[in-house]
Design an enzyme around this catalytic site. Structure first.
Site, PDB file in Angstrom:
ATOM      1  N   GLU A  34       0.787  -1.403   0.026  1.00 43.49           N
ATOM      2  CA  GLU A  34      -0.007   0.045  -0.048  1.00 43.49           C
ATOM      3  C   GLU A  34       0.865   1.376   0.083  1.00 43.49           C
ATOM      4  OE1 GLU A  34      -2.892  -0.044   3.146  1.00 43.49           O
ATOM      5  OE2 GLU A  34      -3.681  -2.090   2.325  1.00 43.49           O
ATOM      6  N   CYS A  35       1.951   1.212  -0.858  1.00 44.47           N
ATOM      7  CA  CYS A  35       2.691   2.323  -1.104  1.00 44.47           C
ATOM      8  C   CYS A  35       2.755   3.135  -2.236  1.00 44.47           C
ATOM      9  CB  CYS A  35       4.289   1.792  -0.663  1.00 44.47           C
ATOM     10  SG  CYS A  35       5.669   2.911  -0.937  1.00 44.47           S
TER      11      CYS A  35
END
Length: 181
Positions: A34-35
């Site tokens: 989730e970057c």
């Protein structure tokens, strides 16, 4: 000493000797699902698929130390990587790459190749600089991992030959892999 002297835990918690990868060119990466750099999974998968038959392997170590961007269990992370990004290379257990609980492998990698700065031309460099400098004003002067998707290139003898920050263009990484193959 080389990367072959280390053991890591796979996604089932079993110890794996990196000696199992002896003779291969390795790209070791700390990842997060989730970057802002998560789209690199797609490019990494393409690079892996192009060179895997020539003795190239990516070793993926999810890490939740940067903005909590690798939430969930290792099973959930692996499922996301397989379904969303078609990742086939090995994904190991979640680790810490900095601090008191840092993986011994990552302590070694950081000592072998230190931080040389972010790519000045990358659009996320000013954002990273702002975030990281608030946590560690002196971050440019230590070898800690700065963010998700930092990569270490290992030659066929187990030597650390390059460190790539997440802002490094993956075409440059790919060319360096090609040279080692």
């Amino acid at each position: 000493m080389s990367v072959y002297d280390f053991e890591v835990r796979d996604d089932q918690g079993n110890l794996v000797s990196l000696k199992d990868y002896e003779g291969k060119v390795l790209l070791i990466v700390n990842s997060a699902t989730e970057c802002g750099f998560t789209p690199q999974y797609t490019e990494l998968t393409e690079i892996y698929n192009e060179f895997k038959d020539e003795g190239f392997v990516i070793l993926d170590f999810p890490c939740n130390q940067f903005g909590g961007q690798a939430p969930g269990t290792i099973s959930e992370i692996k499922e996301t990587c397989r379904l969303k990004f078609l990742v086939e290379y090995p994904i190991f257990d979640k680790i810490d790459v900095n601090g008191d609980n840092a993986s011994e492998l990552y302590e070694y990698l950081k000592n072998e190749k230190g931080f040389e700065g972010f790519d000045e031309d990358h659009e996320l460099t000013p954002i990273l600089d702002d975030i990281i400098s608030k946590i560690d004003a002196d971050y440019k002067n230590n070898n800690d991992i700065k963010w998700n998707f930092t990569k270490f290139l290992i030659d066929r003898e187990g030597n650390v030959v390059a460190r790539f920050e997440p802002t490094k263009d993956l075409s440059i990484v790919k060319n360096e892999i090609k040279e080692l193959l």
